[in-house]
Design an enzyme around this catalytic site. Structure first.
Site, PDB file in Angstrom:
ATOM      1  CE  LYS A  20      -2.832   0.839   3.592  1.00  0.00           C
ATOM      2  NZ  LYS A  20      -2.850   2.224   4.129  1.00  0.00           N
ATOM      3  N   GLY A  93      -4.706   8.246   5.443  1.00  0.00           N
ATOM      4  CA  GLY A  93      -3.784   9.178   6.077  1.00  0.00           C
ATOM      5  C   GLY A  93      -2.553   9.429   5.224  1.00  0.00           C
ATOM      6  NE  ARG A 121      -4.956   8.661  10.738  1.00  0.00           N
ATOM      7  CZ  ARG A 121      -4.460   7.729   9.929  1.00  0.00           C
ATOM      8  NH1 ARG A 121      -5.196   7.241   8.943  1.00  0.00           N
ATOM      9  NH2 ARG A 121      -3.235   7.290  10.105  1.00  0.00           N
ATOM     10  CD  GLN A 168       0.831   8.688   7.184  1.00  0.00           C
ATOM     11  OE1 GLN A 168       0.316   9.596   7.837  1.00  0.00           O
ATOM     12  NE2 GLN A 168       0.206   7.552   6.948  1.00  0.00           N
ATOM     13  CG  ASP A 314       0.921  -0.007   9.486  1.00  0.00           C
ATOM     14  OD1 ASP A 314       0.375   0.790  10.273  1.00  0.00           O
ATOM     15  OD2 ASP A 314       1.363   0.327   8.377  1.00  0.00           O
ATOM     16  CE  LYS A 341      -0.065   4.087  12.445  1.00  0.00           C
ATOM     17  NZ  LYS A 341       0.622   4.388  11.160  1.00  0.00           N
ATOM     18  NE  ARG A 345      -4.647   0.427  13.085  1.00  0.00           N
ATOM     19  CZ  ARG A 345      -3.943   0.562  11.960  1.00  0.00           C
ATOM     20  NH1 ARG A 345      -2.627   0.519  11.995  1.00  0.00           N
ATOM     21  NH2 ARG A 345      -4.569   0.722  10.815  1.00  0.00           N
TER      22      ARG A 345
END
Length: 426
Positions: A20, A93, A121, A168, A314, A341, A345
């Site tokens: 991804k 995101g 977020r 990111q 992740d 996230k 989570r």
């Protein structure tokens, strides 16, 4: 609703969808490059489709040749135009944060927004350094949350010490730095995944790496190229976990990305007692690719934290599931990033696993799991989070009684054929 029953021993050779993170970046760099970029094994998930649609609205011609092959007709930075609609990133995101880096240096006005999860977020982590570079960005709560309005223009390079290890954040600033005057340098407290750096080099950019930092010189142009996307190791992790949860099982994933900034989950599974074999086979667009085999056995609890966390951030939801079947205590710390996230989570993993009878405690920055425990079938909830949905489905392979997962449609974000593969393992 996804229904999963107890698994039987299996020995499978499988492939997983394209990565991804790399799929997003291939479209973005192709869009701002000069010339044609052909992308193979693109992830046909919801998040990546939103990236395609955003750049189409920015004037980039993108042709789909089947579900997993794209051609991006880049015309360089000058090929981007002011969109006549707001840019919808959906649940992604990665799309919103990296796109902001590109829009910040583009001489036009644009607005970006997403779903309810995106609206929660934190965006200040990219908005504040972009403003230091000269970007004009506004939005909810002073620009701390989407929707965000960007009036792009001239930028100046900065040296930025990020308080969090975030690919990111780093990628956003590097993309902005390509259009900024001078050099842009980003330092992190721990190394984060480096897909952007590898792909920028493949597209012809000049970077400087060293001392926990990466720098890019402004004024550079990129050249379109062929990109083949490796299989996503984050998706593969759920199948590796399945092999550990079902006694006597083994799985091999072919052509999966084995970038060392992403293989932390393999290190942890190995330390828990799993048999893990990695066979490098090739490099695709600067990314190492190989075959990975994981087989189960007696598992033991471990402590996970520090520099390892960015390399498996992740995969922590499914690691927690595996830990319920390990002997002793597993402690996951330094993972507060999980709270921001697609869902919180830390809270959602603990909540859902407790429904199955697991002994899980939340901490301020992680989880403590006592094992082994006998998991019971239950009605579980993905909370609209693809990784939570898949982790709870995999837990069903080790449970007494059927597990039902509400909101399983969220899984299509990263692993569209997950349910079909999982059915083979029951």
């Amino acid at each position: 609703m996804l229904r999963v029953g107890r698994g039987k021993a299996f020995n499978k050779v499988l492939r997983v969808p394209g990565d991804k993170s790399i799929s997003h970046r291939a479209v973005m760099l192709g869009a701002i490059a000069d010339g044609t970029t052909r992308i193979e094994n693109f992830l046909p998930g919801d998040d990546c489709h939103h990236t395609i649609e955003c750049f189409q609205r920015l004037g980039v011609k993108i042709e789909r040749e089947g579900a997993t092959t794209l051609t991006v007709h880049g015309k360089g930075w000058k090929g981007l135009r002011e969109p006549d609609q707001c840019l919808d990133v959906g649940n992604s995101g990665t799309t919103i944060r990296l796109l902001l880096g590109i829009l910040a240096g583009s001489p036009f006005f644009s607005t970006v927004y997403g779903d309810a999860s995106i609206a929660r977020r934190p965006m200040a982590r990219v908005v504040e350094p972009l403003r230091r570079m000269g970007a004009r960005i506004d939005g909810r709560a002073g620009g701390r949350f989407a929707p965000l309005a960007v009036r792009g223009g001239e930028l100046k390079g900065i040296e930025y010490h990020s308080p969090v290890a975030s690919a990111q954040v780093k990628s956003c600033l590097l993309l902005a730095g390509l259009r900024a005057e001078g050099w842009t340098k980003v330092k992190e407290p721990h190394p984060s995944r480096d897909h952007t750096e590898r792909m920028l080099k493949a597209f012809g950019a000049e970077l400087s790496l060293g001392e926990g930092a990466v720098s890019v010189r402004g004024g550079q142009s990129l050249a379109g190229r062929h990109v083949r996307v490796p299989g996503d190791i984050s998706s593969a992790a759920f199948l590796f976990a399945a092999a550990l949860l079902v006694p006597g099982s083994r799985v091999t994933i072919r052509d999966v990305g084995i970038n060392p900034t992403r293989t932390g989950i393999l290190d942890v599974f190995r330390s828990m007692g799993a048999e893990v074999t990695v066979t490098p086979t090739d490099q695709w667009c600067g990314e190492p690719v190989g075959d990975v085999t994981v087989a189960g056995g007696p598992l033991r609890g471990v402590e996970v934290g520090g520099d390892l966390i960015p390399r498996l951030i992740d995969e922590i939801p499914v690691l927690a599931v595996v830990a319920t079947q390990a002997e002793g205590r597993t402690v996951i710390r330094d993972a507060a990033e999980l709270k921001v996230k697609e869902s919180n989570r830390i809270a959602t993993v603990a909540e859902e696993l407790r429904k199955m009878g697991a002994q899980v405690d939340e901490t301020s920055d992680g989880l403590i799991i006592e094992g082994p425990t006998s998991l019971q079938g239950a009605l579980l909830d993905s909370h609209g989070d693809h990784r939570i949905g898949m982790a709870m489905a995999v837990a069903g392979l080790a449970s007494e009684g059927e597990v039902r997962v509400k909101g399983a449609e969220a899984i299509s974000v990263s692993f569209p054929n997950f349910a079909e593969i999982l059915k083979e393992l029951e």
